[in-house]
Design a protein around this motif. Structure first.
Motif, PDB file in Angstrom:
ATOM      1  N   MET A  21       0.814  -1.205   0.000  1.00  0.00           N
ATOM      2  CA  MET A  21       0.000   0.000   0.000  1.00  0.00           C
ATOM      3  C   MET A  21       0.855   1.265   0.000  1.00  0.00           C
ATOM      4  N   ALA A  22       1.929   1.254   0.772  1.00  0.00           N
ATOM      5  CA  ALA A  22       2.813   2.418   0.827  1.00  0.00           C
ATOM      6  C   ALA A  22       3.452   2.687  -0.534  1.00  0.00           C
ATOM      7  N   MET A  23       3.896   1.621  -1.201  1.00  0.00           N
ATOM      8  CA  MET A  23       4.505   1.790  -2.514  1.00  0.00           C
ATOM      9  C   MET A  23       3.480   2.242  -3.547  1.00  0.00           C
ATOM     10  N   LEU A  24       2.268   1.695  -3.463  1.00  0.00           N
ATOM     11  CA  LEU A  24       1.215   2.090  -4.402  1.00  0.00           C
ATOM     12  C   LEU A  24       0.931   3.596  -4.300  1.00  0.00           C
ATOM     13  N   ILE A  25       0.736   4.080  -3.081  1.00  0.00           N
ATOM     14  CA  ILE A  25       0.428   5.504  -2.891  1.00  0.00           C
ATOM     15  C   ILE A  25       1.615   6.366  -3.297  1.00  0.00           C
ATOM     16  N   PHE A  26       2.815   5.943  -2.910  1.00  0.00           N
ATOM     17  CA  PHE A  26       4.027   6.713  -3.226  1.00  0.00           C
ATOM     18  C   PHE A  26       4.213   6.872  -4.729  1.00  0.00           C
ATOM     19  N   VAL A  27       4.137   5.776  -5.471  1.00  0.00           N
ATOM     20  CA  VAL A  27       4.350   5.835  -6.919  1.00  0.00           C
ATOM     21  C   VAL A  27       3.220   6.601  -7.612  1.00  0.00           C
ATOM     22  N   LEU A  29       1.369   9.064  -6.449  1.00  0.00           N
ATOM     23  CA  LEU A  29       1.479  10.500  -6.211  1.00  0.00           C
ATOM     24  C   LEU A  29       2.734  11.092  -6.832  1.00  0.00           C
ATOM     25  N   SER A  30       3.869  10.439  -6.605  1.00  0.00           N
ATOM     26  CA  SER A  30       5.132  11.016  -7.046  1.00  0.00           C
ATOM     27  C   SER A  30       5.327  10.920  -8.555  1.00  0.00           C
ATOM     28  N   VAL A  31       5.062   9.765  -9.125  1.00  0.00           N
ATOM     29  CA  VAL A  31       5.204   9.632 -10.581  1.00  0.00           C
ATOM     30  C   VAL A  31       4.149  10.474 -11.294  1.00  0.00           C
ATOM     31  N   GLY A  32       2.993  10.641 -10.655  1.00  0.00           N
ATOM     32  CA  GLY A  32       1.970  11.507 -11.238  1.00  0.00           C
ATOM     33  C   GLY A  32       2.438  12.942 -11.400  1.00  0.00           C
ATOM     34  N   SER A  33       3.379  13.360 -10.545  1.00  0.00           N
ATOM     35  CA  SER A  33       3.887  14.736 -10.648  1.00  0.00           C
ATOM     36  C   SER A  33       4.781  14.935 -11.870  1.00  0.00           C
ATOM     37  N   ALA A  99       6.084  -7.414  -2.716  1.00  0.00           N
ATOM     38  CA  ALA A  99       4.994  -6.477  -2.434  1.00  0.00           C
ATOM     39  C   ALA A  99       5.314  -5.086  -2.980  1.00  0.00           C
ATOM     40  N   GLN A 100       6.554  -4.656  -2.833  1.00  0.00           N
ATOM     41  CA  GLN A 100       6.947  -3.344  -3.332  1.00  0.00           C
ATOM     42  C   GLN A 100       6.819  -3.255  -4.849  1.00  0.00           C
ATOM     43  N   CYS A 101       7.302  -4.270  -5.540  1.00  0.00           N
ATOM     44  CA  CYS A 101       7.234  -4.269  -7.009  1.00  0.00           C
ATOM     45  C   CYS A 101       5.786  -4.328  -7.489  1.00  0.00           C
ATOM     46  N   LEU A 102       4.979  -5.165  -6.856  1.00  0.00           N
ATOM     47  CA  LEU A 102       3.572  -5.277  -7.239  1.00  0.00           C
ATOM     48  C   LEU A 102       2.837  -3.964  -6.977  1.00  0.00           C
ATOM     49  N   GLY A 103       3.137  -3.306  -5.856  1.00  0.00           N
ATOM     50  CA  GLY A 103       2.513  -2.019  -5.557  1.00  0.00           C
ATOM     51  C   GLY A 103       2.869  -0.962  -6.581  1.00  0.00           C
ATOM     52  N   ALA A 104       4.144  -0.936  -7.013  1.00  0.00           N
ATOM     53  CA  ALA A 104       4.585   0.043  -8.013  1.00  0.00           C
ATOM     54  C   ALA A 104       3.909  -0.193  -9.355  1.00  0.00           C
ATOM     55  N   ILE A 105       3.797  -1.438  -9.762  1.00  0.00           N
ATOM     56  CA  ILE A 105       3.152  -1.762 -11.044  1.00  0.00           C
ATOM     57  C   ILE A 105       1.667  -1.409 -10.991  1.00  0.00           C
ATOM     58  N   ALA A 186      16.680  10.225 -11.584  1.00  0.00           N
ATOM     59  CA  ALA A 186      16.789  10.076 -10.119  1.00  0.00           C
ATOM     60  C   ALA A 186      15.874   8.986  -9.584  1.00  0.00           C
ATOM     61  N   SER A 187      16.193   7.750  -9.919  1.00  0.00           N
ATOM     62  CA  SER A 187      15.365   6.643  -9.435  1.00  0.00           C
ATOM     63  C   SER A 187      15.614   6.368  -7.953  1.00  0.00           C
ATOM     64  N   MET A 188      16.799   5.901  -7.614  1.00  0.00           N
ATOM     65  CA  MET A 188      17.153   5.501  -6.249  1.00  0.00           C
ATOM     66  C   MET A 188      16.260   4.373  -5.739  1.00  0.00           C
ATOM     67  N   ASN A 189      15.419   3.847  -6.602  1.00  0.00           N
ATOM     68  CA  ASN A 189      14.398   2.901  -6.166  1.00  0.00           C
ATOM     69  C   ASN A 189      14.018   1.997  -7.342  1.00  0.00           C
ATOM     70  N   PRO A 190      14.488   0.749  -7.355  1.00  0.00           N
ATOM     71  CA  PRO A 190      14.192  -0.144  -8.480  1.00  0.00           C
ATOM     72  C   PRO A 190      12.705  -0.320  -8.763  1.00  0.00           C
ATOM     73  N   ALA A 191      11.886  -0.399  -7.722  1.00  0.00           N
ATOM     74  CA  ALA A 191      10.444  -0.601  -7.917  1.00  0.00           C
ATOM     75  C   ALA A 191       9.803   0.618  -8.551  1.00  0.00           C
ATOM     76  N   ARG A 192      10.263   1.815  -8.162  1.00  0.00           N
ATOM     77  CA  ARG A 192       9.727   3.040  -8.761  1.00  0.00           C
ATOM     78  C   ARG A 192       9.966   3.055 -10.275  1.00  0.00           C
TER      79      ARG A 192
END
Length: 299
Positions: A21-27, A29-33, A99-105, A186-192
């Protein structure tokens, strides 16, 4: 099955779902920007400051909301670094990363659905600047992830009594984006990077956004925990074990027993401000005595 002890518990699956859930919301909101809302001849340039602020404050928010539930890693590189520094077991990390990868996708898919076709563009897929070589891009991802995970390690340190640790992590993410957006995205995050790449199916130089962050994260975690701020008890255990290993008894090396159990070494309990690292295995053993629930958490 022994390696997965502590996994088959309700509290652990709450932690895993928290990472999703945290990764889903993060990606989302942030990728939406990063979406370019200009059309036709009125195309807008990507606002580096806006994107950096959105990524940074999104992390602050998610760590605050999910830090006590899952630890809010929200980054496979962070999880891998914590495996290497013995803050989480390898078995548990597998579920966290999945879970992180699935949330990002999932987040990238939702963003694709709700965004008008004429402004989707590349959906925030991270890509190298045309003037950079692959080697340069890899080095930049290593460096910016190193500073992020070093900040996280300091924020998780129980000896570092900083109540603004959550904000420090968000600022670290923000600074990394301000510096590197024009270089590598500026990834710093493979799932992102994985989420948008799967939805748009654009994989050019994608490996950089896995190899770079993982190398940077592991180096940062190891540097902090084993060089700059080593745990005194763990350091003494290593010295004692080495001393015993070099001793001989009747022509044979004696067997060395570590005074610290493997269960205690797998998941360390750290507390710093609003951020916690909670030992699931230890809590599970306690649960057998007083029926208390358990939570795993690291940043």
């Amino acid at each position: 099955m022994v390696a997965f002890k502590g996994v088959w518990t309700q509290s652990f699956w709450k932690a895993v779902s928290g990472e999703f859930m945290a990764m889903l919301i993060f990606v989302l909101l942030s990728v939406g920007s990063t979406i370019n809302w200009g059309v036709e001849d009125n195309l807008q340039q990507a606002d580096v400051v806006r994107i950096s602020l959105c990524f940074g404050f999104s992390i602050v928010t998610m760590v605050h909301c999910f830090g006590h539930i899952s630890g809010a890693h929200i980054n496979p590189a962070v999880t891998i670094a914590f495996v290497c520094t013995r803050k989480i077991t390898l078995a548990k990390s597998i579920f966290y990363i999945a879970a992180q990868c699935l949330g990002a996708i999932t987040a990238a898919g939702l963003l694709f659905i709700i965004t008008p076709v004429n402004v989707i563009g590349t959906l925030g897929v991270t890509a190298l600047n045309e003037g950079l070589s692959v080697g340069h891009g890899l080095l930049i991802e290593i460096l910016i992830t190193f500073q992020l995970v070093f900040t996280i390690s300091a924020a998780c340190d129980s000896k570092h009594k900083d109540k603004l640790s959550t904000l420090c992590i968000g600022i670290s993410v923000m600074v990394g984006h301000l510096f590197a957006i024009n270089y590598t995205g500026a990834s710093m995050n493979p799932a992102r990077s994985l989420g948008p790449a799967v939805i748009i199916w654009k994989w050019e130089n994608h490996w950089i956004y896995w190899v770079g962050p993982i190398i940077g994260a592991v180096c940062a975690g190891a540097a902090y925990d084993y060089i700059y701020c080593p745990d005194s008890e763990l350091k003494q255990n290593f010295k004692d074990a080495l001393k015993k290993a070099t001793q001989k008894t009747k022509g044979k090396y004696i067997e060395v027993d570590d005074t610290r159990s493997q269960l205690d070494a797998d998941d360390l309990i750290l507390k710093a401000g609003a951020i916690h690292v909670i030992d699931i295995d230890q809590t599970e053993r306690k649960k057998a005595k007083d029926s208390a629930s358990e939570i795993l958490s690291t940043v």
